[in-house]
Design a protein around this motif. Structure first.
Motif, PDB file in Angstrom:
ATOM      1  N   HIS A  10      -8.587  -2.019   2.341  1.00 49.47           N
ATOM      2  CA  HIS A  10      -7.398  -2.856   2.552  1.00 49.47           C
ATOM      3  C   HIS A  10      -7.661  -3.882   3.642  1.00 49.47           C
ATOM      4  O   HIS A  10      -7.297  -5.062   3.498  1.00 49.47           O
ATOM      5  N   THR A  18      -1.865   1.242  -2.355  1.00 49.59           N
ATOM      6  CA  THR A  18      -1.425   0.246  -1.377  1.00 49.59           C
ATOM      7  C   THR A  18      -1.478   0.874   0.011  1.00 49.59           C
ATOM      8  O   THR A  18      -1.490   2.096   0.159  1.00 49.59           O
ATOM      9  N   SER A  49       0.422   0.609   3.787  1.00 51.18           N
ATOM     10  CA  SER A  49       1.555   0.068   4.510  1.00 51.18           C
ATOM     11  C   SER A  49       1.505   0.523   5.961  1.00 51.18           C
ATOM     12  O   SER A  49       0.873   1.536   6.285  1.00 51.18           O
TER      13      SER A  49
END
Length: 451
Positions: free
Chosen positions: A23, A443, A445
């Motif tokens: 990421h 993902t 976060s």
């Protein structure tokens, strides 16, 4: 990264940790490409002579030997200039790359590079022997306008603001300002003074003053003046008045003040509070000639700089042709180690797989692969179960892996998909069904701040 490594300084990541690192890399890549930087990759090895030509750091370089040459190498008094070694950063190899490929590059050349590097130093918090760096540089042919010094600081601010990292400050100085000040004081070994000032945060002002006196022949007054300069830190252009109030005059000093003022002025307008003039920043490497940068995470200053670099006007040259540049290097491994240690980022799952296709019996494997292929053609990451166990066990396997959806095919050929988080199970067509966009890929976060 908190796990004890079996080989100190060479970290290995678990799948969920690797997702966080990817990421970070993907975010940096996106920001760099938005600003027009092109990706390159250089070889992992250079000659010893190439690596050491801009500063003595021989204790940090890993030299390569074949096993068959080990006995001979151990008997040698030292390394040969043509011997191969792993690169310790990406800047020196990039300078060589520019010289060798100048005929194929369009200048100013904007590059980004994400690779591993190696240094044989003592491992500690955020400092590794094998690590990932992400660099951006702009290189000119003959000249490079100063505004690139400003632009790179702003690109790095944007990149770091896009990551789940604590508050940060980009600390900027100018080597011309520092060297001009030292010359104005009467100190001729300006590189030596810079190397001493670069140790300020590690050993403190008293020991730095002692180094200046004992190793460089500075008087007490000269040493104290150098320390006063290094104590100046402002969020605006007021540093210039503070420097001039020290009563030192020099043409190079004024040029450095002008350049640093330009960086701070534009940064204050575009990224207020992010970029500060910090005259303690020296950067120990000899090839920097103007603007220098170091970046710290607020509250984590003991980690050291997570992004550093500067202007280099003569690192790359070919005959009378010179390729000046300015660049910044983000310590990806250092950043990721702190993100993981603080729990600042939370991956949605630890695997890319979005769907597990179940098996009703051993003969259903081929049909399950057909379903998987239909889903994969539309960009959905799919696994097929390894064994035709009870559905409950197959669902538990998906849960352990962090796979959100489980696919079932009935004897009549109909299909259903189950969201194992909510328990909802619905009919599905492998040619049409897709998971929600948020579940398509893992993902990352930012973690919720603790009360």
């Amino acid at each position: 990264m908190a796990r004890k490594a079996t080989l100190s300084g060479f970290p290995e990541l678990l799948p969920q940790e690797r997702i966080v690192e990817l990421h970070v890399l993907d975010t940096l890549r996106r920001v760099f490409e938005l600003h027009g930087f092109s990706s390159i990759e250089t070889r992992s090895v250079e000659t010893v002579a190439q690596l050491l030509r801009k500063g003595e750091i021989d204790k940090e370089v890993y030299v390569l030997n074949r096993i068959h040459d080990a006995d001979k190498a151990s008997s040698d008094a030292g390394t040969r200039p043509d011997q191969l070694a792993l690169h310790f950063d990406l800047t020196v190899p990039f300078a060589r790359y520019v010289v060798e490929n100048a005929g194929h590059l369009a200048f100013p050349f904007r590059r980004y590079q994400m690779q591993k590097a190696w240094r044989g130093e003592r491992p500690q918090d955020g400092r590794f022997r094998e690590f990932v760096q992400a660099d951006i540089d702009v290189v000119g042919d003959g000249e490079l306008p100063f505004h690139y010094d400003v632009e790179l600081a702003l690109v790095v601010v944007e990149a770091l603001e896009s990551l789940p990292v604590p508050d940060f400050r980009v600390r900027v100085n100018n080597r011309k300002l520092a060297e001009g000040f030292y010359r104005g004081l009467g100190l001729t070994d300006t590189a030596g003074v810079l190397r001493s000032i670069d140790k300020l945060e590690k050993i403190g002002p008293e020991k730095v003053a002692a180094l200046l006196r004992e190793e460089l022949g500075a008087s007490e007054e000269q040493a104290q003046a150098a320390l006063k300069l290094a104590s100046i830190c402002t969020e605006d252009e007021s540093f210039a008045d503070q420097v001039r109030s020290l009563g030192v005059s020099n043409e190079l000093l004024e040029q450095g003040i002008t350049e640093l003022s330009a960086v701070i002025s534009e940064a204050t307008r575009r990224a207020p509070g992010r970029v500060v003039a910090d005259l303690s920043i020296a950067r120990g490497l000899d090839y920097y000639t103007g603007t220098v940068y170091e970046t710290v995470l607020v509250g984590h200053e003991q980690l050291g700089s997570v992004c550093s670099g500067g202007r280099y006007d003569s690192l790359a040259a070919k005959g009378n042709r010179v390729f000046p540049g300015v660049g910044l290097s983000i310590g990806v491994s250092r950043l990721v180690s702190r993100i993981l240690a603080t729990g600042a980022a939370v991956p949605s799952r630890s695997v890319p797989t979005a769907v597990l296709v179940t098996l009703t019996d051993d003969s259903s494997w081929s049909a399950a692969q057909d379903v998987a292929a239909q889903l994969r053609r539309r960009g959905i990451c799919v696994e097929v179960a390894g064994k035709a166990e009870k559905f409950g066990k197959q669902i538990k396997y998906a849960d352990r892996r962090g796979i959100p959806f489980v696919w079932f095919t009935s004897e009549d050929g109909s299909h259903e998909v189950k969201d194992i988080r909510s328990g909802q199970q619905t009919p599905a067509d492998p040619d049409l069904w897709s998971p929600p966009a948020a579940d398509l890929l893992p993902t990352v976060s930012a973690a919720e701040p603790q009360a």
